[in-house]
Design an enzyme around this catalytic site. Structure first.
Site, PDB file in Angstrom:
ATOM      1  N   ASP A   1      -3.557   2.374  -4.701  1.00  0.00           N
ATOM      2  CA  ASP A   1      -2.203   2.174  -4.194  1.00  0.00           C
ATOM      3  C   ASP A   1      -1.683   0.754  -4.443  1.00  0.00           C
ATOM      4  O   ASP A   1      -2.486  -0.178  -4.470  1.00  0.00           O
ATOM      5  CB  ASP A   1      -2.136   2.515  -2.701  1.00  0.00           C
ATOM      6  CG  ASP A   1      -3.177   1.763  -1.856  1.00  0.00           C
ATOM      7  OD1 ASP A   1      -4.361   1.776  -2.244  1.00  0.00           O
ATOM      8  OD2 ASP A   1      -2.806   1.198  -0.822  1.00  0.00           O
TER       9      ASP A   1
ATOM     10  N   HIS B   1       0.835  -1.194   0.000  1.00  0.00           N
ATOM     11  CA  HIS B   1       0.000   0.000   0.000  1.00  0.00           C
ATOM     12  C   HIS B   1       0.874   1.249   0.000  1.00  0.00           C
ATOM     13  O   HIS B   1       2.039   1.193   0.387  1.00  0.00           O
ATOM     14  CB  HIS B   1      -0.854   0.072   1.278  1.00  0.00           C
ATOM     15  CG  HIS B   1      -1.611  -1.151   1.631  1.00  0.00           C
ATOM     16  ND1 HIS B   1      -2.984  -1.232   1.530  1.00  0.00           N
ATOM     17  CD2 HIS B   1      -1.217  -2.350   2.129  1.00  0.00           C
ATOM     18  CE1 HIS B   1      -3.385  -2.426   1.942  1.00  0.00           C
ATOM     19  NE2 HIS B   1      -2.331  -3.117   2.311  1.00  0.00           N
ATOM     20  N   TYR B   2       0.296   2.392  -0.388  1.00  0.00           N
ATOM     21  CA  TYR B   2       0.893   3.663   0.024  1.00  0.00           C
ATOM     22  C   TYR B   2      -0.050   4.332   1.007  1.00  0.00           C
ATOM     23  O   TYR B   2      -1.256   4.067   1.033  1.00  0.00           O
ATOM     24  CB  TYR B   2       1.231   4.578  -1.150  1.00  0.00           C
ATOM     25  CG  TYR B   2       0.101   5.062  -2.042  1.00  0.00           C
ATOM     26  CD1 TYR B   2      -1.093   5.576  -1.540  1.00  0.00           C
ATOM     27  CD2 TYR B   2       0.257   5.078  -3.422  1.00  0.00           C
ATOM     28  CE1 TYR B   2      -2.094   6.046  -2.365  1.00  0.00           C
ATOM     29  CE2 TYR B   2      -0.735   5.549  -4.268  1.00  0.00           C
ATOM     30  CZ  TYR B   2      -1.899   6.030  -3.729  1.00  0.00           C
ATOM     31  OH  TYR B   2      -2.888   6.506  -4.560  1.00  0.00           O
ATOM     32  N   THR B   3       0.504   5.213   1.839  1.00  0.00           N
ATOM     33  CA  THR B   3      -0.292   5.798   2.917  1.00  0.00           C
ATOM     34  C   THR B   3      -1.114   7.000   2.465  1.00  0.00           C
ATOM     35  O   THR B   3      -2.152   7.297   3.060  1.00  0.00           O
ATOM     36  CB  THR B   3       0.609   6.246   4.066  1.00  0.00           C
ATOM     37  OG1 THR B   3       1.516   7.258   3.592  1.00  0.00           O
ATOM     38  CG2 THR B   3       1.402   5.066   4.637  1.00  0.00           C
TER      39      THR B   3
ATOM     40  N   HIS C   1      -2.618  -3.102  -3.266  1.00  0.00           N
ATOM     41  CA  HIS C   1      -3.980  -2.919  -2.763  1.00  0.00           C
ATOM     42  C   HIS C   1      -4.957  -2.754  -3.927  1.00  0.00           C
ATOM     43  O   HIS C   1      -6.096  -3.228  -3.879  1.00  0.00           O
ATOM     44  CB  HIS C   1      -4.016  -1.692  -1.850  1.00  0.00           C
ATOM     45  CG  HIS C   1      -5.191  -1.662  -0.927  1.00  0.00           C
ATOM     46  ND1 HIS C   1      -5.438  -0.624  -0.066  1.00  0.00           N
ATOM     47  CD2 HIS C   1      -6.211  -2.540  -0.730  1.00  0.00           C
ATOM     48  CE1 HIS C   1      -6.538  -0.873   0.626  1.00  0.00           C
ATOM     49  NE2 HIS C   1      -7.025  -2.020   0.234  1.00  0.00           N
TER      50      HIS C   1
ATOM     51  N   GLU D   1       2.507  -0.885   4.563  1.00  0.00           N
ATOM     52  CA  GLU D   1       2.181   0.493   4.187  1.00  0.00           C
ATOM     53  C   GLU D   1       3.485   1.240   3.906  1.00  0.00           C
ATOM     54  O   GLU D   1       4.426   1.197   4.704  1.00  0.00           O
ATOM     55  CB  GLU D   1       1.414   1.197   5.302  1.00  0.00           C
ATOM     56  CG  GLU D   1      -0.024   0.731   5.466  1.00  0.00           C
ATOM     57  CD  GLU D   1      -0.977   1.385   4.471  1.00  0.00           C
ATOM     58  OE1 GLU D   1      -0.506   2.213   3.645  1.00  0.00           O
ATOM     59  OE2 GLU D   1      -2.175   1.083   4.520  1.00  0.00           O
TER      60      GLU D   1
END
Length: 294
Positions: free
Chosen positions: A166, A45-47, A156, A109
């Protein structure tokens, strides 16, 4: 005997009865060879927010968590949930018939601002190479611990196309392939298929939908080019053709889909010399999480 005395006497009796309850005598000398890790997937994921906000959301009342958080500056990995516990990072999710992937996955993340809407369109932020190297080291360790299949290291967006973007098209999946962690389309076969699809008629919508479902995406089988199908095509393109994730059907996307779904079309390389294969200068800080899934 007054009420207080009777109450204390009753409480003592209950306590003694509980103490007298026999406990199971468990023999652990025989271990079955018919088992594996409960962890079957690894989700990246990215945040979309900075480190301080990410840490707060992932460790307090945000009803979302991940096993690991990888900061960008300075590069450092934080463990927020023990790998043996379920983190709440995937949400409603699907891959190749599997659902509820929180229960069978580890989530990473990555601190990254995500995308910005501009007059020229959506622009995704890049990832510092040092952060990518750290992610590769972390992924390698997790895969070794749990023997996660290369085709189950996903974004994700792969498991929730349209709902999530993401880690986005700026995430360098090819570097994970070069590190021997994920499969990648055979370039020689892709070149041949690309040439073919440049001259033959473009496949129809049902073909694209069937191929995307074969890859693993939850794809409508409507036979029409609906919004959900565009989202799945765009998600596929983000990984394998990140310079153009328009969601449109075209010859190059058809060639990629054909190779990805051809037996032997996906190859897992030996790591390219110089790719990070061990984690160094990284500290982890374990912290369990007990919030409701999102």
């Amino acid at each position: 005997m007054n009420f207080r005395t009777r109450l204390l006497t009753l409480a003592a009796a209950v306590f003694l009865a509980a103490c007298a309850t026999p406990t199971p005598q468990i023999d652990r000398t025989h271990v079955s060879e018919n088992q594996d890790s409960r962890v079957q997937f690894l989700i990246l994921h990215y945040t979309a927010i900075d480190f301080d906000k990410s840490l707060k959301v992932l460790t307090t009342g945000g009803k979302v968590s991940a096993h690991y958080l990888v900061n960008d500056n300075p590069v450092k990995t934080y463990q927020l949930v023990d790998e043996n516990r379920r983190a709440w990072h995937a949400g409603a999710s699907y891959w190749a018939g599997a659902t509820n992937l929180n229960s069978a996955s580890i989530g990473i993340e990555i601190v990254n601002p995500g995308f910005t809407e501009t007059p020229a369109g959506r622009v995704y932020a890049g990832y510092p190479q040092s952060q990518v190297d750290e992610v590769i080291r972390l992924v390698r360790q997790i895969v070794q611990r749990h023997q996660i299949r290369p085709d189950r290291i996903l974004g994700h967006n792969d498991i929730a196309p349209g709902r999530k973007q993401d880690p986005g098209p700026a995430f360098p999946w090819k570097q994970l392939a070069d590190a021997g962690l994920i499969p990648w389309p055979d370039p020689s076969l892709l070149e041949v298929r690309r040439a073919v699809f440049q001259i033959v008629p473009l496949p129809d919508v049902p073909w694209f939908q069937q191929k995307l479902a074969q890859v693993g995406y939850q794809t409508p089988q409507t036979g029409v080019m609906d919004a959900a199908t565009r989202e799945v095509i765009s998600t596929f393109q983000m990984k394998y053709r990140p310079t153009n994730a328009s969601g449109e059907m075209d010859a190059e996307t058809a060639a990629l889909l054909d190779v990805v779904t051809t037996p032997g079309g996906m190859i897992t390389r030996l790591p390219v010399p110089g790719t990070p294969d061990t984690r160094t200068d990284t500290q982890t800080n374990g912290r369990p999480d007990n919030r409701s899934p999102y």
